[in-house]
Write a protein that holds these residues in place. Sequence first.
Motif, PDB file in Angstrom:
ATOM      1  N   ILE A 188      29.865  66.158   6.462  1.00  0.00           N
ATOM      2  CA  ILE A 188      28.916  66.043   7.587  1.00  0.00           C
ATOM      3  C   ILE A 188      27.801  67.079   7.409  1.00  0.00           C
ATOM      4  O   ILE A 188      26.622  66.779   7.631  1.00  0.00           O
ATOM      5  N   ALA A 189      28.149  68.292   6.978  1.00  0.00           N
ATOM      6  CA  ALA A 189      27.138  69.337   6.748  1.00  0.00           C
ATOM      7  C   ALA A 189      26.177  68.905   5.641  1.00  0.00           C
ATOM      8  O   ALA A 189      24.961  69.115   5.751  1.00  0.00           O
ATOM      9  N   GLU A 190      26.695  68.275   4.585  1.00  0.00           N
ATOM     10  CA  GLU A 190      25.846  67.784   3.490  1.00  0.00           C
ATOM     11  C   GLU A 190      24.895  66.694   3.997  1.00  0.00           C
ATOM     12  O   GLU A 190      23.720  66.665   3.641  1.00  0.00           O
ATOM     13  N   ILE A 191      25.412  65.805   4.849  1.00  0.00           N
ATOM     14  CA  ILE A 191      24.569  64.746   5.435  1.00  0.00           C
ATOM     15  C   ILE A 191      23.444  65.379   6.250  1.00  0.00           C
ATOM     16  O   ILE A 191      22.278  65.004   6.119  1.00  0.00           O
ATOM     17  N   ASP A 192      23.785  66.368   7.082  1.00  0.00           N
ATOM     18  CA  ASP A 192      22.766  67.049   7.895  1.00  0.00           C
ATOM     19  C   ASP A 192      21.712  67.713   7.015  1.00  0.00           C
ATOM     20  O   ASP A 192      20.516  67.675   7.317  1.00  0.00           O
ATOM     21  N   LYS A 193      22.158  68.301   5.902  1.00  0.00           N
ATOM     22  CA  LYS A 193      21.230  68.963   4.978  1.00  0.00           C
ATOM     23  C   LYS A 193      20.271  67.936   4.371  1.00  0.00           C
ATOM     24  O   LYS A 193      19.057  68.172   4.294  1.00  0.00           O
ATOM     25  N   GLN A 194      20.810  66.798   3.932  1.00  0.00           N
ATOM     26  CA  GLN A 194      19.977  65.734   3.358  1.00  0.00           C
ATOM     27  C   GLN A 194      18.936  65.247   4.370  1.00  0.00           C
ATOM     28  O   GLN A 194      17.774  65.045   4.038  1.00  0.00           O
ATOM     29  N   LEU A 195      19.376  65.060   5.623  1.00  0.00           N
ATOM     30  CA  LEU A 195      18.469  64.585   6.672  1.00  0.00           C
ATOM     31  C   LEU A 195      17.366  65.606   6.942  1.00  0.00           C
ATOM     32  O   LEU A 195      16.201  65.234   7.090  1.00  0.00           O
ATOM     33  N   ALA A 196      17.730  66.886   6.987  1.00  0.00           N
ATOM     34  CA  ALA A 196      16.744  67.936   7.252  1.00  0.00           C
ATOM     35  C   ALA A 196      15.698  67.974   6.137  1.00  0.00           C
ATOM     36  O   ALA A 196      14.494  68.091   6.410  1.00  0.00           O
ATOM     37  N   GLN A 197      16.146  67.850   4.881  1.00  0.00           N
ATOM     38  CA  GLN A 197      15.205  67.845   3.754  1.00  0.00           C
ATOM     39  C   GLN A 197      14.240  66.665   3.850  1.00  0.00           C
ATOM     40  O   GLN A 197      13.037  66.814   3.661  1.00  0.00           O
ATOM     41  N   LYS A 198      14.777  65.484   4.136  1.00  0.00           N
ATOM     42  CA  LYS A 198      13.936  64.290   4.186  1.00  0.00           C
ATOM     43  C   LYS A 198      12.977  64.366   5.364  1.00  0.00           C
ATOM     44  O   LYS A 198      11.817  63.979   5.256  1.00  0.00           O
ATOM     45  N   GLU A 199      13.452  64.897   6.490  1.00  0.00           N
ATOM     46  CA  GLU A 199      12.576  65.028   7.669  1.00  0.00           C
ATOM     47  C   GLU A 199      11.423  65.972   7.359  1.00  0.00           C
ATOM     48  O   GLU A 199      10.264  65.693   7.682  1.00  0.00           O
ATOM     49  N   ALA A 200      11.721  67.071   6.686  1.00  0.00           N
ATOM     50  CA  ALA A 200      10.664  68.032   6.320  1.00  0.00           C
ATOM     51  C   ALA A 200       9.659  67.363   5.379  1.00  0.00           C
ATOM     52  O   ALA A 200       8.449  67.554   5.508  1.00  0.00           O
ATOM     53  N   GLU A 201      10.173  66.560   4.449  1.00  0.00           N
ATOM     54  CA  GLU A 201       9.311  65.851   3.494  1.00  0.00           C
ATOM     55  C   GLU A 201       8.389  64.862   4.218  1.00  0.00           C
ATOM     56  O   GLU A 201       7.214  64.771   3.907  1.00  0.00           O
ATOM     57  N   ILE A 202       8.939  64.139   5.192  1.00  0.00           N
ATOM     58  CA  ILE A 202       8.153  63.161   5.937  1.00  0.00           C
ATOM     59  C   ILE A 202       7.097  63.836   6.813  1.00  0.00           C
ATOM     60  O   ILE A 202       5.950  63.392   6.881  1.00  0.00           O
ATOM     61  N   VAL A 241      14.226  56.505  11.862  1.00  0.00           N
ATOM     62  CA  VAL A 241      14.943  55.644  10.907  1.00  0.00           C
ATOM     63  C   VAL A 241      15.942  56.465  10.088  1.00  0.00           C
ATOM     64  O   VAL A 241      17.105  56.073   9.940  1.00  0.00           O
ATOM     65  N   ILE A 242      15.497  57.624   9.559  1.00  0.00           N
ATOM     66  CA  ILE A 242      16.419  58.407   8.726  1.00  0.00           C
ATOM     67  C   ILE A 242      17.562  58.979   9.564  1.00  0.00           C
ATOM     68  O   ILE A 242      18.676  59.103   9.086  1.00  0.00           O
ATOM     69  N   LYS A 243      17.279  59.303  10.842  1.00  0.00           N
ATOM     70  CA  LYS A 243      18.366  59.804  11.695  1.00  0.00           C
ATOM     71  C   LYS A 243      19.405  58.711  11.933  1.00  0.00           C
ATOM     72  O   LYS A 243      20.603  58.992  11.975  1.00  0.00           O
ATOM     73  N   GLN A 244      18.948  57.459  12.061  1.00  0.00           N
ATOM     74  CA  GLN A 244      19.899  56.344  12.210  1.00  0.00           C
ATOM     75  C   GLN A 244      20.729  56.185  10.931  1.00  0.00           C
ATOM     76  O   GLN A 244      21.938  55.966  10.997  1.00  0.00           O
ATOM     77  N   GLU A 245      20.053  56.295   9.794  1.00  0.00           N
ATOM     78  CA  GLU A 245      20.772  56.201   8.506  1.00  0.00           C
ATOM     79  C   GLU A 245      21.832  57.299   8.439  1.00  0.00           C
ATOM     80  O   GLU A 245      22.962  57.070   8.027  1.00  0.00           O
ATOM     81  N   ASP A 281      19.530  55.468   0.352  1.00  0.00           N
ATOM     82  CA  ASP A 281      18.797  54.921   1.500  1.00  0.00           C
ATOM     83  C   ASP A 281      17.618  55.811   1.872  1.00  0.00           C
ATOM     84  O   ASP A 281      16.536  55.317   2.197  1.00  0.00           O
ATOM     85  N   LEU A 282      17.818  57.121   1.823  1.00  0.00           N
ATOM     86  CA  LEU A 282      16.731  58.046   2.165  1.00  0.00           C
ATOM     87  C   LEU A 282      15.607  57.964   1.137  1.00  0.00           C
ATOM     88  O   LEU A 282      14.434  58.120   1.478  1.00  0.00           O
ATOM     89  N   ALA A 283      15.957  57.711  -0.115  1.00  0.00           N
ATOM     90  CA  ALA A 283      14.934  57.614  -1.156  1.00  0.00           C
ATOM     91  C   ALA A 283      14.010  56.420  -0.907  1.00  0.00           C
ATOM     92  O   ALA A 283      12.848  56.434  -1.299  1.00  0.00           O
ATOM     93  N   LYS A 284      14.528  55.392  -0.224  1.00  0.00           N
ATOM     94  CA  LYS A 284      13.720  54.208   0.060  1.00  0.00           C
ATOM     95  C   LYS A 284      12.711  54.460   1.169  1.00  0.00           C
ATOM     96  O   LYS A 284      11.723  53.750   1.273  1.00  0.00           O
TER      97      LYS A 284
END
Length: 186
Positions: free
Chosen positions: A169-183, A117-121, A24-27
């Motif tokens: 949950i920690a892995e999810i937070d890590k994924q979100l942080a990476q995507k947020e930084a990318e955005i 959007v990514i935080k909702q995901e 979902d984050l890749a989209k």
Amino acid sequence: MGIAEIKKNTEEKMHKSIESLKLDLAKVRTGRAHTGLLDHVMVDYYGTMMAINQVANMNLVDARTISVQPWEKKMVQAVEKAIRESDLGLNPQTQGDIIRVPMPALTEERRRDLVKVIKQEGEGAKVAVRNLRRDANQSLKDLVKAKEISEDDERRAQDEVQKITDRCIAEIDKQLAQKEAEIMAV
């Protein structure tokens, strides 16, 4: 079903939730183009809704443009319409039988919207993981009721399920942080 099986099944399902989140984050698009962005766009193919990659070839022209070439000339309008009406905010342009999809530069406001959007995901993925924890704990309680395991075993197993949950949950937070930084990277 024993304790080991419950833990294994729960951990597998939690990892599937994380993989689903990654997809979902890749989209969610950043300023760069990639063909996976259009994967969930559905096209009306003679009355049947199909994924765009099943009716057309997609390629990157450059870092900010995707070209889409439908396999049938008749499908050009339908594919263009599907891209335009998708929730991606794209404005495709048709040149003959090739559709060019330029990626508009992201404004600060649009970046913030994408972060929401990514935080909702991410929240959805966390809810899925917590639901799996609840199901696992219920299965453990059922084993105690059936007198297949002791209450001490149940408590230990619940602690282990909680540790698995915390890791996920920690892995999810890590994924979100990476995507947020990318955005937010301009």
